[in-house]
Write a protein that holds these residues in place. Structure first.
Motif, short mmCIF file in Angstrom:
data_model
loop_
_atom_site.label_atom_id
_atom_site.label_comp_id
_atom_site.label_asym_id
_atom_site.label_seq_id
_atom_site.Cartn_x
_atom_site.Cartn_y
_atom_site.Cartn_z
N LEU A 62 0.82 -1.21 0.00
CA LEU A 62 0.00 0.00 0.00
C LEU A 62 0.86 1.26 0.00
N GLU A 63 1.98 1.22 0.69
CA GLU A 63 2.87 2.39 0.75
C GLU A 63 3.39 2.74 -0.65
N ASP A 64 3.75 1.71 -1.43
CA ASP A 64 4.24 1.94 -2.79
C ASP A 64 3.15 2.52 -3.68
N LEU A 65 1.93 2.01 -3.53
CA LEU A 65 0.82 2.53 -4.33
C LEU A 65 0.54 3.98 -4.00
N ASN A 66 0.45 4.29 -2.72
CA ASN A 66 0.14 5.66 -2.31
C ASN A 66 1.25 6.64 -2.66
N ALA A 67 2.48 6.16 -2.71
CA ALA A 67 3.63 7.01 -3.06
C ALA A 67 3.91 7.00 -4.56
N HIS A 68 3.09 6.30 -5.33
CA HIS A 68 3.27 6.19 -6.79
C HIS A 68 4.62 5.55 -7.13
N ARG A 69 5.00 4.53 -6.35
CA ARG A 69 6.25 3.82 -6.58
C ARG A 69 6.04 2.35 -6.88
N SER A 70 4.83 1.95 -7.19
CA SER A 70 4.56 0.54 -7.51
C SER A 70 5.19 0.22 -8.87
N ASP A 71 5.24 -1.06 -9.21
CA ASP A 71 5.78 -1.46 -10.52
C ASP A 71 4.99 -0.82 -11.66
N GLY A 72 3.68 -0.73 -11.51
CA GLY A 72 2.86 -0.10 -12.54
C GLY A 72 3.18 1.38 -12.69
N HIS A 73 3.29 2.06 -11.57
CA HIS A 73 3.65 3.49 -11.62
C HIS A 73 5.03 3.68 -12.24
N ARG A 74 5.99 2.84 -11.81
CA ARG A 74 7.36 2.96 -12.35
C ARG A 74 7.37 2.87 -13.87
N ARG A 75 6.60 1.93 -14.42
CA ARG A 75 6.60 1.75 -15.86
C ARG A 75 6.01 2.95 -16.58
N ILE A 76 4.89 3.46 -16.11
CA ILE A 76 4.25 4.60 -16.75
C ILE A 76 5.15 5.83 -16.65
N ILE A 77 5.74 6.05 -15.49
CA ILE A 77 6.64 7.19 -15.30
C ILE A 77 7.87 7.05 -16.19
N PHE A 78 8.40 5.81 -16.30
CA PHE A 78 9.56 5.60 -17.16
C PHE A 78 9.25 6.01 -18.59
N ASP A 79 8.11 5.59 -19.10
CA ASP A 79 7.75 5.93 -20.48
C ASP A 79 7.66 7.45 -20.66
N GLU A 80 7.06 8.13 -19.70
CA GLU A 80 6.94 9.59 -19.80
C GLU A 80 8.32 10.25 -19.87
N PHE A 81 9.24 9.83 -18.98
CA PHE A 81 10.57 10.42 -19.00
C PHE A 81 11.38 9.98 -20.23
N PHE A 82 11.19 8.74 -20.66
CA PHE A 82 11.89 8.26 -21.85
C PHE A 82 11.59 9.14 -23.06
N PHE A 83 10.31 9.43 -23.26
CA PHE A 83 9.94 10.24 -24.43
C PHE A 83 10.28 11.70 -24.25
N LEU A 84 10.29 12.18 -23.03
CA LEU A 84 10.75 13.55 -22.78
C LEU A 84 12.23 13.66 -23.13
N GLU A 85 13.02 12.70 -22.65
CA GLU A 85 14.46 12.71 -22.96
C GLU A 85 14.71 12.55 -24.46
#
Length: 113
Positions: A63-86
């Motif tokens: 639950l802590e990872d979900l609430n902090a947006h650090r779950s595996d799902g969040h990591r993947r979506i955030i990675f894609d956003e930064f990948f395309f920004l870079e």
């Protein structure tokens, strides 16, 4: 259980049901062109799976990872956003111009879907 910001007239139960239906019907259309070797190196989950996990996490997801947006799902979506920004910043730095697209209007059936 996901908790969404309530909109006047739409309650949590309705929002969850709607989100579940959307994910069930349209998740298979999501894709990401991030190369597989990068995904493996970064230990990232499938793009489609990331959306399912963010909205309807599996049992045992911390639950802590979900609430902090650090779950595996969040990591993947955030990675894609930064990948395309870079990628965009690198293209701009190199002076690469992206060809402009053409305006389009989706057909009524597609808009409804």
């Amino acid at each position: 259980m996901p908790i969404y910001s309530e909109t006047e007239g739409l309650h949590q139960r309705t929002l969850r049901r709607l989100m579940k239906r959307i994910l069930d019907e349209y998740t298979h259309q999501l894709s990401s062109p991030v190369p597989g070797d990068i995904l493996q190196r970064q230990r990232l989950i499938d793009f489609q799976e990331s959306f399912l996990r963010v909205h309807f996490p599996p049992d045992g997801e911390p639950l802590e990872d979900l609430n902090a947006h650090r779950s595996d799902g969040h990591r993947r979506i955030i990675f894609d956003e930064f990948f395309f920004l870079e990628l965009a910043l690198a293209m701009k730095k190199k002076g690469m111009a992206v060809t402009s697209g053409f305006p389009s209007s989706p057909k009524a059936g597609l808009r409804r879907a």
